[in-house]
Design a protein around this motif. Structure first.
Motif, PDB file in Angstrom:
ATOM      1  N   LEU A  47       0.608  -1.170   0.197  1.00 22.55           N
ATOM      2  CA  LEU A  47      -0.035   0.189   0.025  1.00 22.55           C
ATOM      3  C   LEU A  47       0.820   1.265   0.002  1.00 22.55           C
ATOM      4  CD1 LEU A  47      -2.670   1.086  -0.241  1.00 22.55           C
ATOM      5  CD2 LEU A  47      -2.892   0.920   2.449  1.00 22.55           C
ATOM      6  N   MET A  48       2.055   1.254   0.647  1.00 24.90           N
ATOM      7  CA  MET A  48       2.883   2.332   0.747  1.00 24.90           C
ATOM      8  C   MET A  48       3.394   2.725  -0.724  1.00 24.90           C
ATOM      9  SD  MET A  48       5.254   1.426   4.098  1.00 24.90           S
ATOM     10  CE  MET A  48       6.231   2.896   3.869  1.00 24.90           C
ATOM     11  N   LEU A  49       3.525   1.804  -1.574  1.00 24.32           N
ATOM     12  CA  LEU A  49       4.029   2.059  -3.068  1.00 24.32           C
ATOM     13  C   LEU A  49       2.819   2.313  -3.944  1.00 24.32           C
ATOM     14  CD1 LEU A  49       6.526  -1.041  -3.282  1.00 24.32           C
ATOM     15  CD2 LEU A  49       7.098   1.514  -3.000  1.00 24.32           C
ATOM     16  N   ALA A  50       1.471   2.094  -3.613  1.00 26.49           N
ATOM     17  CA  ALA A  50       0.459   2.252  -4.519  1.00 26.49           C
ATOM     18  C   ALA A  50      -0.116   3.283  -4.432  1.00 26.49           C
ATOM     19  CB  ALA A  50      -0.552   0.962  -4.274  1.00 26.49           C
ATOM     20  N   THR A  51       0.491   4.557  -4.916  1.00 23.83           N
ATOM     21  CA  THR A  51       0.204   5.936  -4.688  1.00 23.83           C
ATOM     22  C   THR A  51      -1.514   6.240  -5.251  1.00 23.83           C
ATOM     23  OG1 THR A  51       2.320   6.472  -5.067  1.00 23.83           O
ATOM     24  CG2 THR A  51       0.614   8.413  -5.143  1.00 23.83           C
ATOM     25  N   LYS A  52      -1.414   5.786  -6.513  1.00 20.34           N
ATOM     26  CA  LYS A  52      -2.849   5.711  -7.128  1.00 20.34           C
ATOM     27  C   LYS A  52      -4.029   5.098  -6.209  1.00 20.34           C
ATOM     28  CE  LYS A  52      -5.403   5.112 -11.578  1.00 20.34           C
ATOM     29  NZ  LYS A  52      -5.260   4.269 -12.822  1.00 20.34           N
ATOM     30  N   GLU A  53      -3.714   3.905  -5.808  1.00 18.86           N
ATOM     31  CA  GLU A  53      -4.690   3.364  -4.965  1.00 18.86           C
ATOM     32  C   GLU A  53      -4.950   4.053  -3.751  1.00 18.86           C
ATOM     33  OE1 GLU A  53      -5.451  -1.259  -3.039  1.00 18.86           O
ATOM     34  OE2 GLU A  53      -3.705  -0.719  -4.026  1.00 18.86           O
ATOM     35  N   ARG A  54      -3.843   4.445  -2.958  1.00 16.04           N
ATOM     36  CA  ARG A  54      -4.176   5.240  -1.876  1.00 16.04           C
ATOM     37  C   ARG A  54      -4.941   6.642  -2.227  1.00 16.04           C
ATOM     38  NH1 ARG A  54       0.336   7.378  -0.410  1.00 16.04           N
ATOM     39  NH2 ARG A  54       1.715   6.202  -1.811  1.00 16.04           N
ATOM     40  N   THR A  55      -4.580   7.194  -3.349  1.00 19.23           N
ATOM     41  CA  THR A  55      -5.357   8.278  -3.392  1.00 19.23           C
ATOM     42  C   THR A  55      -6.940   8.169  -3.837  1.00 19.23           C
ATOM     43  OG1 THR A  55      -3.697   9.448  -4.641  1.00 19.23           O
ATOM     44  CG2 THR A  55      -5.449  10.203  -5.260  1.00 19.23           C
ATOM     45  N   GLU A  56      -7.235   6.980  -4.560  1.00 19.43           N
ATOM     46  CA  GLU A  56      -8.526   6.842  -4.688  1.00 19.43           C
ATOM     47  C   GLU A  56      -9.423   6.148  -3.567  1.00 19.43           C
ATOM     48  OE1 GLU A  56     -12.182   5.873  -7.020  1.00 19.43           O
ATOM     49  OE2 GLU A  56     -10.415   7.302  -7.316  1.00 19.43           O
ATOM     50  N   MET A  57      -8.730   5.449  -2.653  1.00 21.60           N
ATOM     51  CA  MET A  57      -9.445   5.323  -1.423  1.00 21.60           C
ATOM     52  C   MET A  57      -9.807   6.387  -0.326  1.00 21.60           C
ATOM     53  SD  MET A  57      -6.727   2.270  -0.198  1.00 21.60           S
ATOM     54  CE  MET A  57      -7.398   1.854   1.533  1.00 21.60           C
ATOM     55  N   ALA A  58      -8.657   7.361  -0.514  1.00 23.97           N
ATOM     56  CA  ALA A  58      -9.132   8.433   0.390  1.00 23.97           C
ATOM     57  C   ALA A  58     -10.252   9.381  -0.222  1.00 23.97           C
ATOM     58  CB  ALA A  58      -7.589   9.317   0.315  1.00 23.97           C
ATOM     59  N   ARG A  59     -10.357   9.296  -1.619  1.00 20.97           N
ATOM     60  CA  ARG A  59     -11.393  10.161  -2.279  1.00 20.97           C
ATOM     61  C   ARG A  59     -12.866   9.616  -1.915  1.00 20.97           C
ATOM     62  NH1 ARG A  59     -14.663  10.028  -6.332  1.00 20.97           N
ATOM     63  NH2 ARG A  59     -13.831   7.977  -7.144  1.00 20.97           N
ATOM     64  N   LEU A  60     -12.825   8.056  -2.039  1.00 20.25           N
ATOM     65  CA  LEU A  60     -14.094   7.561  -1.885  1.00 20.25           C
ATOM     66  C   LEU A  60     -14.512   7.502  -0.116  1.00 20.25           C
ATOM     67  CD1 LEU A  60     -13.133   4.220  -4.021  1.00 20.25           C
ATOM     68  CD2 LEU A  60     -14.759   6.006  -4.477  1.00 20.25           C
ATOM     69  N   CYS A  61     -13.445   7.400   0.531  1.00 22.77           N
ATOM     70  CA  CYS A  61     -13.637   7.527   1.851  1.00 22.77           C
ATOM     71  C   CYS A  61     -14.559   8.899   2.601  1.00 22.77           C
ATOM     72  CB  CYS A  61     -12.308   7.301   2.800  1.00 22.77           C
ATOM     73  SG  CYS A  61     -12.016   5.527   2.956  1.00 22.77           S
ATOM     74  N   GLN A  62     -13.822   9.835   1.770  1.00 24.68           N
ATOM     75  CA  GLN A  62     -14.353  11.356   2.225  1.00 24.68           C
ATOM     76  C   GLN A  62     -15.821  11.715   1.666  1.00 24.68           C
ATOM     77  OE1 GLN A  62     -11.030  14.058   1.554  1.00 24.68           O
ATOM     78  NE2 GLN A  62     -10.822  14.133   3.466  1.00 24.68           N
ATOM     79  N   ASN A  63     -16.072  10.937   0.483  1.00 26.26           N
ATOM     80  CA  ASN A  63     -17.150  10.977  -0.259  1.00 26.26           C
ATOM     81  C   ASN A  63     -18.394  10.401   0.725  1.00 26.26           C
ATOM     82  OD1 ASN A  63     -16.432  12.540  -2.080  1.00 26.26           O
ATOM     83  ND2 ASN A  63     -16.193  10.852  -3.558  1.00 26.26           N
ATOM     84  N   LEU A  64     -17.945   9.410   1.720  1.00 26.15           N
ATOM     85  CA  LEU A  64     -18.798   8.441   2.328  1.00 26.15           C
ATOM     86  C   LEU A  64     -19.168   8.742   3.639  1.00 26.15           C
ATOM     87  CD1 LEU A  64     -19.797   5.544   2.231  1.00 26.15           C
ATOM     88  CD2 LEU A  64     -17.916   4.698   3.653  1.00 26.15           C
ATOM     89  N   VAL A  65     -18.284   9.429   4.375  1.00 31.43           N
ATOM     90  CA  VAL A  65     -18.446  10.317   5.724  1.00 31.43           C
ATOM     91  C   VAL A  65     -18.253  11.737   5.792  1.00 31.43           C
ATOM     92  CG1 VAL A  65     -17.669  10.088   8.023  1.00 31.43           C
ATOM     93  CG2 VAL A  65     -17.611   7.709   6.722  1.00 31.43           C
ATOM     94  N   ASP A  66     -19.253  12.207   6.159  1.00 23.28           N
ATOM     95  CA  ASP A  66     -19.427  13.853   6.056  1.00 23.28           C
ATOM     96  C   ASP A  66     -19.145  14.613   7.534  1.00 23.28           C
ATOM     97  OD1 ASP A  66     -21.759  13.719   7.197  1.00 23.28           O
ATOM     98  OD2 ASP A  66     -22.807  14.860   5.742  1.00 23.28           O
ATOM     99  N   GLY A  67     -19.316  13.594   8.475  1.00 28.96           N
ATOM    100  CA  GLY A  67     -18.882  14.103   9.871  1.00 28.96           C
ATOM    101  C   GLY A  67     -19.949  14.802  10.618  1.00 28.96           C
TER     102      GLY A  67
END
Length: 344
Positions: A310-330
């Protein structure tokens, strides 16, 4: 307005129930109300925090979830002229709810997997991603269901945090490790042993150790010969800042996953208890997290290899973060509060 919260915490129970109730309690305070916590367990660090938040804590030495527990809780709630009672924990079932309701009190029941045979509460809250109405077919006609991540209870430090779109470096340099308030099986030590297998020198590690964690000294000893700096933080109250600092996290699959999602922090998830498995599985299938499975069964080398990947997968980490922030608005705590206030 007074909110009465019946919840427990210990090394065995963990601290997650109290922390999500704290999120609702803070929202209640922000609306001008007062909060009283009632606990059958001793949790000095949590009591100190709740007191510092301006909340009263009553110790009720009683068998958790018993009929006597319900009667004493109802009696105290009436003495405090409470508007609502909140109950959170797997030891509280149908009879407990029935006794509270027979005492002419409004009841919010926080649930995770439909463990009660029947639901008498005015409101049942299940904030998990897999929550569905079929879990609660056996309920009173008046019982209202609040289901799903829109009702995720995030504490004030998150709901008021001005989050930004996270940038994801090509090279991960900052790791956050947070494995619950108690970490009964000391999986944090397993993660530290996994870190020893990494051939890295430019990494910094922050380890959050909960107030109910009995392994603090062992963790410090185990980390003495790591090839990179590791810092320990106890009884943390600035989790958003620590998550914002981090490039990646290793976390338990409890309520912290909603905080990580809100912050857009790519995460490897370990399941610490059976009730955490469904969330981890579903989020893994949605590619929102990297689900490592049962923590007690996993070898340190598996954790190390997954972390390197996961440390090497920059594209995957970026997409995970985008999807997560769309899921939870606080804003889940505010939504739950509004439902309570509209039911008064």
């Amino acid at each position: 307005m007074k909110l009465f919260i019946r919840v427990d915490a210990s090394t065995q129970i963990g601290t997650g129930h109290v922390m999500r109730c704290l999120a609702l309690a803070q929202a209640w305070q922000d609306a001008g109300g007062q909060v009283v916590f009632v606990m059958a367990t001793e949790a000095p660090d949590l009591k100190t925090r709740l007191n510092a938040e301006g909340m009263e804590v009553i110790h009720l030495p009683i068998q958790i979830g018993s009929a006597e527990d319900a009667k004493e809780t109802a009696k105290l709630a009436r003495q405090f002229n409470a508007n609502w009672v909140v109950v959170d924990g797997y030891n509280f079932g149908a009879k407990y709810q029935e006794i509270i309701k027979e005492s002419d009190l409004k009841l919010l029941f926080i649930d995770d997997y439909g463990h009660a045979e029947y639901y008498y509460a005015d409101v049942v809250l299940n904030q998990d991603i897999y929550a569905h109405e079929n879990l609660y077919m056996q309920r009173e006609p008046y019982t209202k269901l609040l289901l799903g991540i829109n009702y995720a209870l995030l504490r004030r430090e998150f709901s008021q945090y001005q989050r930004e779109q996270k940038t994801h470096p090509l090279i991960v340099k900052k790791l956050l490790v947070t494995l619950g308030g108690s970490d009964l099986n000391n999986l944090t030590l397993k993660v530290i042993n996994a870190l020893k297998l990494l051939e890295l020198s430019n990494l910094e590690v922050l380890v959050v150790v909960g107030g109910s964690n009995p392994h603090y000294e062992k963790l410090q000893v185990a980390s003495q010969h790591l090839q990179f700096p590791i810092y320990f933080h106890r009884n943390v109250q600035n989790m958003p800042n620590l998550m914002a600092w981090s490039d990646i996290a290793i976390s338990a699959s409890g309520s912290t996953i909603w905080e990580l999602a809100f912050m857009g922090l790519p995460s490897l998830i370990l399941i610490l208890a059976d009730n955490q498995a469904s969330n981890a599985k579903k989020l893994g299938e949605m590619r929102l997290i990297y689900n490592l499975g049962e923590g007690k069964d996993i070898a340190p080398i598996v954790i190390a290899n997954a972390l390197k990947k996961l440390m090497l997968a920059t594209k995957e980490r970026t997409e995970m973060a985008r999807l997560c922030q769309n899921l939870v608005d606080g804003q889940g705590s505010r939504r739950v509060l509004n439902q309570i206030l509209h039911s008064m």
